[in-house]
Design an enzyme around this catalytic site. Structure first.
Site, short mmCIF file in Angstrom:
data_model
loop_
_atom_site.label_atom_id
_atom_site.label_comp_id
_atom_site.label_asym_id
_atom_site.label_seq_id
_atom_site.Cartn_x
_atom_site.Cartn_y
_atom_site.Cartn_z
N HIS A 10 51.01 46.63 35.40
CA HIS A 10 50.77 45.73 34.27
C HIS A 10 50.43 46.55 33.02
O HIS A 10 49.49 47.35 33.02
CB HIS A 10 49.62 44.79 34.63
CG HIS A 10 49.36 43.71 33.64
ND1 HIS A 10 50.05 42.51 33.64
CD2 HIS A 10 48.46 43.62 32.63
CE1 HIS A 10 49.60 41.74 32.67
NE2 HIS A 10 48.63 42.39 32.03
N MET A 14 50.76 40.86 23.97
CA MET A 14 49.78 40.11 23.20
C MET A 14 50.01 40.47 21.74
O MET A 14 49.24 41.22 21.12
CB MET A 14 48.36 40.48 23.66
CG MET A 14 48.01 39.87 25.02
SD MET A 14 46.67 40.72 25.85
CE MET A 14 47.59 42.04 26.63
N MET A 30 45.85 33.29 31.74
CA MET A 30 44.77 34.19 31.34
C MET A 30 43.43 33.63 31.81
O MET A 30 43.11 32.47 31.53
CB MET A 30 44.73 34.35 29.81
CG MET A 30 45.88 35.16 29.22
SD MET A 30 46.07 36.81 29.89
CE MET A 30 44.49 37.57 29.51
N HIS A 64 52.91 42.78 29.29
CA HIS A 64 52.19 41.61 28.79
C HIS A 64 52.02 41.78 27.29
O HIS A 64 51.19 42.58 26.84
CB HIS A 64 50.84 41.54 29.52
CG HIS A 64 49.95 40.43 29.06
ND1 HIS A 64 48.61 40.37 29.39
CD2 HIS A 64 50.20 39.32 28.30
CE1 HIS A 64 48.08 39.28 28.84
NE2 HIS A 64 49.01 38.64 28.18
N SER A 93 46.29 46.98 35.93
CA SER A 93 46.46 47.05 34.48
C SER A 93 46.01 48.42 33.99
O SER A 93 44.84 48.79 34.15
CB SER A 93 45.62 45.97 33.79
OG SER A 93 45.54 46.25 32.41
N ASP A 128 45.32 36.89 35.11
CA ASP A 128 44.96 38.13 34.42
C ASP A 128 43.60 37.98 33.76
O ASP A 128 43.42 37.15 32.88
CB ASP A 128 46.04 38.42 33.36
CG ASP A 128 45.83 39.74 32.64
OD1 ASP A 128 44.95 40.52 33.04
OD2 ASP A 128 46.58 39.98 31.67
N ASP A 145 49.52 46.30 29.04
CA ASP A 145 49.03 45.39 28.00
C ASP A 145 49.39 45.91 26.62
O ASP A 145 48.83 46.91 26.15
CB ASP A 145 47.51 45.23 28.12
CG ASP A 145 47.12 44.42 29.34
OD1 ASP A 145 47.61 43.29 29.46
OD2 ASP A 145 46.34 44.93 30.17
N MET A 164 49.13 45.29 22.77
CA MET A 164 48.31 44.53 21.80
C MET A 164 48.57 45.07 20.40
O MET A 164 48.66 46.29 20.22
CB MET A 164 46.82 44.67 22.13
CG MET A 164 46.45 44.26 23.55
SD MET A 164 44.65 44.28 23.76
CE MET A 164 44.55 44.09 25.55
C1 DX5 Z 1 43.20 41.51 28.74
C2 DX5 Z 1 44.37 42.08 29.48
C3 DX5 Z 1 44.14 42.35 30.91
C4 DX5 Z 1 43.07 43.37 31.21
C5 DX5 Z 1 42.40 42.94 32.47
O1 DX5 Z 1 43.62 41.03 27.52
O2 DX5 Z 1 45.48 41.22 29.39
O3 DX5 Z 1 45.36 42.73 31.56
O4 DX5 Z 1 43.54 44.68 31.41
O5 DX5 Z 1 41.31 43.77 32.70
P1 DX5 Z 1 40.19 43.39 33.77
O6 DX5 Z 1 40.89 43.33 35.11
O7 DX5 Z 1 39.22 44.51 33.66
O8 DX5 Z 1 39.64 42.06 33.36
ZN ZN Z 2 47.26 41.68 30.65
#
Ligand code: DX5
Ligand code: ZN
Length: 220
Positions: free
Chosen positions: A28, A63, A132, A61, A5, A170, A30, A32
Protein backbone atom coordinates in the site's frame (compact mmCIF):
# COMPACT_ATOMS: atom_id res chain seq x y z
CA UNK A 1 -5.23 -10.05 2.38
CA UNK A 2 -2.76 -7.81 4.18
CA UNK A 3 -1.40 -4.65 2.56
CA UNK A 4 1.45 -3.05 4.54
CA UNK A 5 1.52 0.74 4.18
CA UNK A 6 4.99 2.07 3.52
CA UNK A 7 3.91 5.41 5.02
CA UNK A 8 5.33 4.05 8.29
CA UNK A 9 8.53 2.75 6.66
CA UNK A 10 11.96 4.42 6.64
CA UNK A 11 11.83 6.53 3.45
CA UNK A 12 15.64 6.58 3.20
CA UNK A 13 15.66 2.77 2.84
CA UNK A 14 12.48 2.14 0.86
CA UNK A 15 13.73 -0.82 -1.21
CA UNK A 16 14.87 -2.62 1.96
CA UNK A 17 11.62 -1.77 3.70
CA UNK A 18 9.63 -3.27 0.82
CA UNK A 19 11.81 -6.39 0.94
CA UNK A 20 11.07 -6.61 4.66
CA UNK A 21 7.37 -7.32 3.98
CA UNK A 22 7.93 -10.19 1.56
CA UNK A 23 4.84 -12.40 1.44
CA UNK A 24 2.41 -9.49 1.65
CA UNK A 25 -0.60 -9.59 -0.63
CA UNK A 26 -0.45 -5.96 -1.72
CA UNK A 27 1.97 -3.10 -1.01
CA UNK A 28 0.00 0.00 0.00
CA UNK A 29 1.51 3.29 -1.16
CA UNK A 30 -0.01 6.51 0.21
CA UNK A 31 0.23 9.40 -2.23
CA UNK A 32 -0.58 12.74 -0.53
CA UNK A 33 -0.46 16.15 -2.16
CA UNK A 34 -0.73 18.60 0.78
CA UNK A 35 -4.04 19.82 -0.71
CA UNK A 36 -6.61 17.03 -0.46
CA UNK A 37 -4.92 16.14 2.85
CA UNK A 38 -2.61 18.34 4.95
CA UNK A 39 0.36 15.99 4.54
CA UNK A 40 2.81 15.57 1.63
CA UNK A 41 4.40 12.20 0.87
CA UNK A 42 5.48 10.84 -2.49
CA UNK A 43 4.32 10.57 -6.07
CA UNK A 44 4.69 8.82 -9.38
CA UNK A 45 8.53 8.86 -9.69
CA UNK A 46 8.88 6.96 -6.41
CA UNK A 47 6.10 4.54 -7.34
CA UNK A 48 7.93 3.87 -10.64
CA UNK A 49 11.17 3.23 -8.74
CA UNK A 50 9.44 0.89 -6.29
CA UNK A 51 7.80 -1.07 -9.11
CA UNK A 52 11.31 -1.99 -10.30
CA UNK A 53 12.34 -3.52 -6.98
CA UNK A 54 9.31 -5.59 -5.98
CA UNK A 55 6.87 -8.14 -7.35
CA UNK A 56 4.30 -7.41 -4.64
CA UNK A 57 1.21 -5.99 -6.39
CA UNK A 58 1.16 -2.25 -5.74
CA UNK A 59 -1.88 -0.63 -4.20
CA UNK A 60 -1.70 3.13 -4.78
CA UNK A 61 -3.96 5.19 -2.53
CA UNK A 62 -4.23 8.64 -4.05
CA UNK A 63 -5.12 11.26 -1.45
CA UNK A 64 -4.86 14.04 -4.01
CA UNK A 65 -6.93 16.70 -5.70
CA UNK A 66 -7.81 16.23 -9.36
CA UNK A 67 -7.42 12.44 -9.55
CA UNK A 68 -9.25 12.74 -12.88
CA UNK A 69 -5.96 14.08 -14.23
CA UNK A 70 -3.37 12.07 -12.32
CA UNK A 71 -4.70 8.61 -11.48
CA UNK A 72 -4.24 6.95 -14.85
CA UNK A 73 -0.49 7.60 -14.78
CA UNK A 74 -0.16 5.20 -11.85
CA UNK A 75 -2.01 2.52 -13.80
CA UNK A 76 0.17 3.09 -16.87
CA UNK A 77 3.25 2.78 -14.67
CA UNK A 78 2.14 -0.70 -13.61
CA UNK A 79 0.32 -0.31 -10.31
CA UNK A 80 -2.00 -3.25 -9.63
CA UNK A 81 -4.77 -1.26 -7.94
CA UNK A 82 -5.23 2.52 -8.05
CA UNK A 83 -7.64 4.08 -5.57
CA UNK A 84 -9.03 7.60 -5.77
CA UNK A 85 -11.17 9.48 -3.27
CA UNK A 86 -14.80 10.03 -4.17
CA UNK A 87 -14.60 13.39 -2.36
CA UNK A 88 -11.95 14.54 -4.86
CA UNK A 89 -13.08 12.92 -8.10
CA UNK A 90 -15.12 14.95 -10.60
CA UNK A 91 -16.06 11.90 -12.71
CA UNK A 92 -15.33 8.65 -10.82
CA UNK A 93 -16.89 6.45 -13.50
CA UNK A 94 -14.58 7.86 -16.16
CA UNK A 95 -11.60 7.41 -13.84
CA UNK A 96 -12.53 3.77 -13.23
CA UNK A 97 -12.86 3.11 -16.96
CA UNK A 98 -9.53 4.82 -17.69
CA UNK A 99 -7.78 2.83 -14.94
CA UNK A 100 -9.16 -0.47 -16.19
CA UNK A 101 -8.31 0.40 -19.81
CA UNK A 102 -4.74 1.01 -18.64
CA UNK A 103 -4.65 -2.47 -17.12
CA UNK A 104 -5.14 -1.71 -13.42
CA UNK A 105 -7.85 -2.43 -10.95
CA UNK A 106 -9.91 0.63 -10.00
CA UNK A 107 -10.49 1.58 -6.37
CA UNK A 108 -12.81 4.13 -4.79
CA UNK A 109 -12.17 5.41 -1.27
CA UNK A 110 -14.53 7.09 1.16
CA UNK A 111 -13.48 9.13 4.19
CA UNK A 112 -14.94 8.24 7.62
CA UNK A 113 -17.68 10.89 7.33
CA UNK A 114 -18.65 10.07 3.75
CA UNK A 115 -21.75 7.87 3.37
CA UNK A 116 -21.70 4.79 1.14
CA UNK A 117 -25.28 4.82 -0.18
CA UNK A 118 -24.96 7.64 -2.77
CA UNK A 119 -22.12 5.76 -4.48
CA UNK A 120 -23.53 2.24 -4.77
CA UNK A 121 -24.32 2.60 -8.50
CA UNK A 122 -20.92 4.19 -9.20
CA UNK A 123 -19.22 1.31 -7.36
CA UNK A 124 -20.42 -1.09 -10.05
CA UNK A 125 -17.54 0.30 -12.13
CA UNK A 126 -14.94 -0.42 -9.43
CA UNK A 127 -12.88 -3.40 -8.26
CA UNK A 128 -12.06 -2.11 -4.78
CA UNK A 129 -13.86 -0.08 -2.11
CA UNK A 130 -11.40 1.44 0.36
CA UNK A 131 -13.19 2.37 3.58
CA UNK A 132 -11.10 4.84 5.57
CA UNK A 133 -11.11 4.07 9.29
CA UNK A 134 -9.12 7.22 10.17
CA UNK A 135 -9.15 10.70 8.64
CA UNK A 136 -6.72 10.40 5.73
CA UNK A 137 -3.40 12.17 6.09
CA UNK A 138 -1.32 10.45 8.74
CA UNK A 139 -0.33 7.01 10.00
CA UNK A 140 -0.60 5.93 13.61
CA UNK A 141 -4.11 7.25 14.35
CA UNK A 142 -6.82 5.44 16.30
CA UNK A 143 -9.33 3.19 14.54
CA UNK A 144 -12.84 4.65 14.05
CA UNK A 145 -15.12 1.66 14.62
CA UNK A 146 -18.23 3.50 13.35
CA UNK A 147 -17.11 2.92 9.76
CA UNK A 148 -17.75 -0.81 10.17
CA UNK A 149 -21.43 -0.20 9.39
CA UNK A 150 -20.32 0.81 5.88
CA UNK A 151 -18.17 -2.33 5.68
CA UNK A 152 -21.18 -4.48 6.62
CA UNK A 153 -23.35 -2.77 4.01
CA UNK A 154 -20.70 -3.24 1.32
CA UNK A 155 -20.13 -6.88 2.35
CA UNK A 156 -23.84 -7.52 2.02
CA UNK A 157 -24.00 -5.90 -1.42
CA UNK A 158 -21.11 -8.12 -2.56
CA UNK A 159 -22.47 -11.30 -1.01
CA UNK A 160 -25.87 -10.74 -2.62
CA UNK A 161 -24.31 -10.13 -6.03
CA UNK A 162 -25.16 -6.40 -6.30
CA UNK A 163 -21.49 -5.40 -6.34
CA UNK A 164 -18.34 -7.26 -7.30
CA UNK A 165 -15.44 -5.73 -5.44
CA UNK A 166 -12.90 -6.19 -2.69
CA UNK A 167 -13.68 -4.43 0.58
CA UNK A 168 -10.49 -2.84 1.89
CA UNK A 169 -10.01 -0.94 5.16
CA UNK A 170 -7.31 1.61 5.96
CA UNK A 171 -6.32 3.25 9.23
CA UNK A 172 -5.66 2.05 12.76
CA UNK A 173 -5.60 -1.65 11.86
CA UNK A 174 -3.59 -3.63 14.41
CA UNK A 175 -3.84 -6.71 16.62
CA UNK A 176 -6.56 -5.01 18.70
CA UNK A 177 -8.79 -3.93 15.81
CA UNK A 178 -8.33 -6.37 12.93
CA UNK A 179 -10.74 -8.99 14.27
CA UNK A 180 -13.75 -6.65 14.42
CA UNK A 181 -12.95 -5.48 10.89
CA UNK A 182 -12.69 -9.08 9.68
CA UNK A 183 -16.00 -9.96 11.33
CA UNK A 184 -17.64 -7.00 9.57
CA UNK A 185 -16.52 -8.43 6.23
CA UNK A 186 -13.26 -6.79 5.17
CA UNK A 187 -11.24 -8.62 2.48
CA UNK A 188 -8.06 -6.55 2.52
CA UNK A 189 -6.47 -4.85 5.54
CA UNK A 190 -4.02 -1.97 5.23
CA UNK A 191 -1.61 -1.70 8.16
CA UNK A 192 1.20 0.81 8.49
CA UNK A 193 2.42 1.35 12.04
CA UNK A 194 1.36 -2.17 13.13
CA UNK A 195 3.68 -3.65 10.48
CA UNK A 196 6.63 -1.25 10.35
CA UNK A 197 6.54 -0.56 14.07
CA UNK A 198 7.06 -4.27 14.72
CA UNK A 199 10.50 -5.81 15.18
CA UNK A 200 9.91 -8.19 12.26
CA UNK A 201 7.53 -6.65 9.69
CA UNK A 202 7.03 -9.89 7.71
CA UNK A 203 6.11 -11.70 10.91
CA UNK A 204 3.66 -8.94 11.81
CA UNK A 205 1.99 -9.35 8.40
CA UNK A 206 1.65 -13.11 8.92
CA UNK A 207 0.28 -12.64 12.44
CA UNK A 208 -2.33 -10.10 11.27
CA UNK A 209 -3.38 -12.44 8.45
CA UNK A 210 -3.83 -15.33 10.91
CA UNK A 211 -5.88 -13.15 13.23
CA UNK A 212 -8.15 -11.98 10.41
CA UNK A 213 -8.59 -15.51 9.11
CA UNK A 214 -9.45 -16.89 12.55
CA UNK A 215 -11.93 -14.08 13.20
CA UNK A 216 -13.86 -14.80 10.04
CA UNK A 217 -14.39 -18.36 8.92
CA UNK A 218 -15.20 -17.09 5.40
CA UNK A 219 -11.43 -16.96 4.88
CA UNK A 220 -10.63 -20.28 6.54
C1 DX5 B 1 -3.61 7.36 6.20
C2 DX5 B 1 -3.13 6.34 5.21
C3 DX5 B 1 -2.91 4.99 5.76
C4 DX5 B 1 -1.85 4.89 6.84
C5 DX5 B 1 -2.30 3.85 7.80
O1 DX5 B 1 -4.07 8.47 5.52
O2 DX5 B 1 -4.05 6.20 4.15
O3 DX5 B 1 -2.62 4.05 4.72
O4 DX5 B 1 -0.58 4.52 6.37
O5 DX5 B 1 -1.43 3.85 8.88
P1 DX5 B 1 -1.79 3.09 10.24
O6 DX5 B 1 -1.95 1.63 9.88
O7 DX5 B 1 -0.62 3.37 11.11
O8 DX5 B 1 -3.07 3.68 10.72
ZN1 ZN C 1 -3.72 4.54 2.70
Amino acid sequence: MIAPSILSADFARLADEVAAVKGSDWLHVDVMDAHFVPNLTLGLPIVEALLKVTDIPMDCHLMIEDPDRWAVGYAEAGAHNVTVHVEAAADPVKIARDLRAAGAKAGLSIKPGTPLEPYIEVLKEFDTLLVMSVEPGFGGQSFIADVLDKVRTARNLVDTGHLRLLVEIDGGINADTIEQAAEAGVDCFVAGSAVYGAGDPAKAVAALRDQARNANHRFA
